[in-house]
Design a protein around this motif. Sequence first.
Motif, PDB file in Angstrom:
ATOM      1  N   UNK A 211       6.944   9.751 -93.344  1.00  0.00           N
ATOM      2  CA  UNK A 211       6.386  11.103 -93.238  1.00  0.00           C
ATOM      3  C   UNK A 211       7.352  11.997 -92.455  1.00  0.00           C
ATOM      4  N   UNK A 212       7.186  13.298 -92.594  1.00  0.00           N
ATOM      5  CA  UNK A 212       8.045  14.187 -91.819  1.00  0.00           C
ATOM      6  C   UNK A 212       7.270  14.706 -90.614  1.00  0.00           C
ATOM      7  N   UNK A 213       7.990  14.927 -89.538  1.00  0.00           N
ATOM      8  CA  UNK A 213       7.378  15.450 -88.312  1.00  0.00           C
ATOM      9  C   UNK A 213       6.216  14.595 -87.848  1.00  0.00           C
ATOM     10  N   UNK A 214       5.127  15.255 -87.508  1.00  0.00           N
ATOM     11  CA  UNK A 214       3.938  14.531 -87.032  1.00  0.00           C
ATOM     12  C   UNK A 214       2.979  14.210 -88.181  1.00  0.00           C
ATOM     13  N   UNK A 215       3.416  14.457 -89.389  1.00  0.00           N
ATOM     14  CA  UNK A 215       2.610  14.092 -90.552  1.00  0.00           C
ATOM     15  C   UNK A 215       1.344  14.940 -90.674  1.00  0.00           C
ATOM     16  N   UNK A 216       0.441  14.471 -91.518  1.00  0.00           N
ATOM     17  CA  UNK A 216      -0.795  15.230 -91.757  1.00  0.00           C
ATOM     18  C   UNK A 216      -1.668  15.278 -90.505  1.00  0.00           C
TER      19      UNK A 216
ATOM     20  N   UNK B 271       9.483  15.864 -74.847  1.00  0.00           N
ATOM     21  CA  UNK B 271      10.851  16.314 -75.124  1.00  0.00           C
ATOM     22  C   UNK B 271      11.222  15.964 -76.569  1.00  0.00           C
ATOM     23  N   UNK B 272      11.796  16.896 -77.304  1.00  0.00           N
ATOM     24  CA  UNK B 272      12.168  16.560 -78.697  1.00  0.00           C
ATOM     25  C   UNK B 272      13.294  15.526 -78.735  1.00  0.00           C
ATOM     26  N   UNK B 273      13.206  14.600 -79.694  1.00  0.00           N
ATOM     27  CA  UNK B 273      14.259  13.587 -79.781  1.00  0.00           C
ATOM     28  C   UNK B 273      15.500  14.191 -80.433  1.00  0.00           C
ATOM     29  N   UNK B 274      15.303  15.261 -81.178  1.00  0.00           N
ATOM     30  CA  UNK B 274      16.408  15.912 -81.878  1.00  0.00           C
ATOM     31  C   UNK B 274      16.746  17.222 -81.185  1.00  0.00           C
TER      32      UNK B 274
END
Lengths: 56, 385
Positions: free
Chosen positions: B119-124, B206-209
């Motif tokens: 999934x992308x990001x935090x998903x649904x 904190x964002x990992x990217x």
Amino acid sequence: MNLKPRRIIDPRTGKERVVGVEEQLTKLEKGVLFDAKIISKEEDGQNFPADDRSRT
Amino acid sequence: MMEKLRFRIGAGGIGQEVIDLTDTGPVPQKSSEELRELRSKEEFFPDAQERFENTLEEHGYELVRELENGYQYPTLDEWVALKIERGEGWARAYPTFIRGKETGEMYFAKVRIKPKERQIGRGFAGEADVLDNMKGLPAPRLIEYIPEDEHGKRLDMLVLEAIKFSEGSVLMPQEWTPATARNAVRTIKEMEKTSPDALPEHFFEEPSETFTSLLERTQYAQDPSMQTVLEDVAHQYEKYKRQVFIHGDMWPKNVIVGLDNDNPSIKLVDWELAGLGYKGQDAGRLWWGICANNQIHSEASYEFLRAYLEEPATEEQTARRAELQFGVAYEVLWRLEDSKIAILSNKKASESEIARARTELESIHKQAYSMLEMIKNTTPTDTRF
């Protein structure tokens, strides 16, 4: 896939235009019910280029 | 050979004809075995259709295949086959229309048909968190979020309001108008003011990217001059850097534009990447998309730029300029991550794959340089159009 665009009446302009399959799919994939009035199936015609980053 | 796929998609008013995706010519078909292999390679759940049916049944929905005027929508299995046939096996979700058995109302559903890791990001779940907690967002109404169950009987499903084409729609780059661009900028600026405090705690980790990690990871695709430009842009942004609530994937395909041509409404879809981000990120991505397909010097593109730079004080305008440059730079890095470009880091890539990647890369660089140049040379009162 060998798909063909369709001639519709665009609800945005009230005018006839050709809508490509990519556009039809794009709208449906984003939750838009494609309820345009369809005039005819086109043999040839303008088809919007496919975008490269759809992330559905 | 598997049976020829025949399904129709679309919906609409009385007396309309069917859109049949496969009745118009030869369709390259894959055998059941090939299809099974590709499904497995792309990690589609083998039992997705059954799990989807369970999910609908348990939650009081039914699949809408035969739409009100005889249109037919593909089942999940047909959809997966279609995506594979089209070379879009990366698709993670099955978008479809469903109906509440009790209400009779039609909804749009997104169903995750691959493991969570894809999934992308935090998903649904993340999208539902955003739509549920952040009131007043320009988004389709959230009906409910159904998480997959631990026994593997159900699928992760997000149920949302369906939008009719006759009320609003996604625009192709050529269809963007100055009014649409201006209202999209207004939406971005309003979202910046939205407090993210209502979001669950994990949204504030904190964002990992980061820009720097992206910059380092994509070095294989940067020429020295582009790298210098990107670093300069990031350096200039430092002074104005501020985290705000962002959509995170504000690509034109995620913007639903209303039909009022003078003052079109704006709704955003696909909130899986929403959360805290940097000012300029949403604007950079959306403007890039508006400029795609040789639309960089279109009226809509200039109007977007003017509207974004428009602020009462000169210092604020300078900040906007730095933000948008950063947004464009971020978009460049994100695009370099694309598999078509990433092939450059693969030592086993063929000459033709490398040549294709180089052409793609050249086009990204060209667009980036033009956009950064436009930011420098355009003022909010520019009357080029």
